[in-house]
Design a protein around this motif. Structure first.
Motif, PDB file in Angstrom:
ATOM      1  N   THR A   1      58.287  40.389  59.308  1.00 15.12           N
ATOM      2  CA  THR A   1      56.887  40.704  59.018  1.00 15.12           C
ATOM      3  C   THR A   1      56.809  41.656  57.828  1.00 15.12           C
ATOM      4  O   THR A   1      57.691  42.475  57.602  1.00 15.12           O
ATOM      5  CB  THR A   1      56.188  41.338  60.225  1.00 15.12           C
ATOM      6  OG1 THR A   1      56.925  42.493  60.659  1.00 15.12           O
ATOM      7  CG2 THR A   1      56.091  40.337  61.363  1.00 15.12           C
ATOM      8  N   SER A   2      55.712  41.531  57.072  1.00 17.30           N
ATOM      9  CA  SER A   2      55.589  42.340  55.862  1.00 17.30           C
ATOM     10  C   SER A   2      54.139  42.439  55.442  1.00 17.30           C
ATOM     11  O   SER A   2      53.292  41.647  55.864  1.00 17.30           O
ATOM     12  CB  SER A   2      56.412  41.726  54.721  1.00 17.30           C
ATOM     13  OG  SER A   2      55.915  40.438  54.385  1.00 17.30           O
ATOM     14  N   GLY A   3      53.856  43.413  54.601  1.00 20.55           N
ATOM     15  CA  GLY A   3      52.508  43.605  54.067  1.00 20.55           C
ATOM     16  C   GLY A   3      52.375  44.985  53.478  1.00 20.55           C
ATOM     17  O   GLY A   3      53.346  45.743  53.369  1.00 20.55           O
ATOM     18  N   ASN A   4      51.147  45.308  53.102  1.00 20.83           N
ATOM     19  CA  ASN A   4      50.892  46.614  52.487  1.00 20.83           C
ATOM     20  C   ASN A   4      50.877  47.732  53.514  1.00 20.83           C
ATOM     21  O   ASN A   4      50.579  47.532  54.685  1.00 20.83           O
ATOM     22  CB  ASN A   4      49.537  46.602  51.776  1.00 20.83           C
ATOM     23  CG  ASN A   4      49.537  45.850  50.463  1.00 20.83           C
ATOM     24  OD1 ASN A   4      48.488  45.434  49.998  1.00 20.83           O
ATOM     25  ND2 ASN A   4      50.689  45.667  49.841  1.00 20.83           N
ATOM     26  N   LEU A   5      51.178  48.911  53.054  1.00 19.70           N
ATOM     27  CA  LEU A   5      51.008  50.162  53.782  1.00 19.70           C
ATOM     28  C   LEU A   5      50.235  51.136  52.882  1.00 19.70           C
ATOM     29  O   LEU A   5      50.695  51.408  51.790  1.00 19.70           O
ATOM     30  CB  LEU A   5      52.370  50.794  54.122  1.00 19.70           C
ATOM     31  CG  LEU A   5      53.190  50.173  55.237  1.00 19.70           C
ATOM     32  CD1 LEU A   5      54.574  50.826  55.296  1.00 19.70           C
ATOM     33  CD2 LEU A   5      52.488  50.343  56.573  1.00 19.70           C
ATOM     34  N   PRO A   6      49.090  51.670  53.311  1.00 24.47           N
ATOM     35  CA  PRO A   6      48.341  51.267  54.498  1.00 24.47           C
ATOM     36  C   PRO A   6      47.701  49.901  54.264  1.00 24.47           C
ATOM     37  O   PRO A   6      47.731  49.381  53.155  1.00 24.47           O
ATOM     38  CB  PRO A   6      47.283  52.361  54.608  1.00 24.47           C
ATOM     39  CG  PRO A   6      47.049  52.776  53.193  1.00 24.47           C
ATOM     40  CD  PRO A   6      48.397  52.696  52.530  1.00 24.47           C
ATOM     41  N   SER A   7      47.123  49.340  55.325  1.00 27.83           N
ATOM     42  CA  SER A   7      46.581  48.001  55.162  1.00 27.83           C
ATOM     43  C   SER A   7      45.304  47.808  55.960  1.00 27.83           C
ATOM     44  O   SER A   7      44.703  48.735  56.467  1.00 27.83           O
ATOM     45  CB  SER A   7      47.629  46.951  55.538  1.00 27.83           C
ATOM     46  OG  SER A   7      47.284  45.707  54.974  1.00 27.83           O
ATOM     47  N   GLY A   8      44.928  46.528  56.060  1.00 23.95           N
ATOM     48  CA  GLY A   8      43.703  46.120  56.712  1.00 23.95           C
ATOM     49  C   GLY A   8      43.019  45.043  55.907  1.00 23.95           C
ATOM     50  O   GLY A   8      41.999  45.286  55.269  1.00 23.95           O
TER      51      GLY A   8
END
Length: 315
Positions: free
Chosen positions: A173-180
């Motif tokens: 799993t992956s994505g931006n930090l912070p996110s939404g």
């Protein structure tokens, strides 16, 4: 630095579920080195194998990291990337996630963003809303964005939505930090119309006056407004001007600040991006990935009203 280390430890535990027996790889650059160093020190204090790699600043978001960095990414369990330009949509990130790494990218992160705004959200609620919208994107064949009398239609048929919740605890799993945000890659030749980008734009920052973008058959035809001389890369080759993404911001704490990492998460906004989308189900590989945020839009999915002038009607 002490304050940053404590915050970094919380992020590594709460968002990445870092364990002592794992290898943490921190990828940073000369502009974000102090934040990268905080993550490195946090990893050491948490008892894991903590590695730090610093590179020159990439020339544009989506540019690949050096080969040595890409190779190291294949051997890490958890990867965090506080960098000036985004590594989110690079082949290196795709390959590392495919090998099972949990990856948080933090393009343009600042110390201020560590202590206020999106990172302070209730991520259980962000996750709930993001997952609902992601499912809606996956089921939809068409999206329509209305803004200031302009209309843009996006073909989503056969494409799968992606949830960026800010919590990456499962392998791969992956994505931006912070996110939404919930986002999707439209069909590359399936976007036509006009829209106003009035929040912020990669390459420019916070917009003082709106930009007008005209797209035909997926290809950016023109973009007009103050600061567009900084967007010339979008016209250097056809792939750079392809509409790559439709995203929906789901984080009520996110603040418009001129930094795409936070801006594209702002609750009730939508954004479109131009360039690479191969990391999330698209087929276009370009030299860049450049997002533009649309404030107070109206959004329909298969004719169903989802957002009315920046307020969610559903979810």
């Amino acid at each position: 630095m002490i304050g940053l280390i404590e915050i970094a430890k919380n992020v590594l535990l709460d968002c990445m579920n870092l364990k002592k027996e794992e290898t943490l790889l921190v990828i940073t650059d000369t502009l974000k080195y102090h934040i990268g160093e905080a993550f490195y020190e946090a990893g050491l204090e948490l008892g894991c194998e903590s590695l730090l790699m610093a590179m020159r600043v990439r020339s544009v978001s989506g540019e690949e990291p050096p080969a040595a960095v890409a190779k190291a990414m294949l051997e890490a369990d958890v990867i965090v990337c506080p960098t000036e330009e985004s590594l989110t949509h690079t082949d290196a990130k795709i390959a590392a996630a495919a090998r099972g790494a949990r990856i948080g990218t933090m393009p343009g992160i600042t110390e201020e963003m560590f202590t206020q705004g999106a990172i302070t959200a209730d991520f259980k609620e962000v996750e709930r809303r993001t997952l609902v919208l992601t499912e809606m994107l996956s089921k939809a064949d068409e999206a329509v964005i209305e803004k200031d009398g302009l209309v843009m239609k996006l073909n989503l048929r056969g494409r799968k939505g992606v949830a960026s919740t800010g919590v990456y605890k499962e392998a791969g799993t992956s994505g931006n930090l912070p996110s939404g945000e919930a986002y999707i890659a439209p069909v590359e030749n399936g976007v036509s119309g006009e829209t106003v980008i009035d929040g912020s734009m990669v390459g420019i920052g916070t917009l003082r006056t709106p930009l007008k973008a005209v797209v035909q058959n997926g290809q950016l035809q023109c973009i007009e407004g103050e600061g567009t001389e900084n967007l010339e890369i979008l016209f250097e080759k056809p792939q750079n001007g392809i509409v790559a993404e439709l995203g929906i911001g789901t984080n009520e704490k996110a603040l418009l600040c001129g930094n795409t990492l936070e801006d594209e998460k702002v609750y009730g906004t939508v954004h479109i991006a131009f360039g690479t989308n191969t990391s999330f189900g698209g087929e276009n590989k370009a030299d860049c990935h450049m997002d533009g945020i649309i404030l107070k839009p109206t959004l329909y999915l298969d004719g169903q009203l989802v957002i009315r002038e920046g307020e969610f009607v559903l979810c």
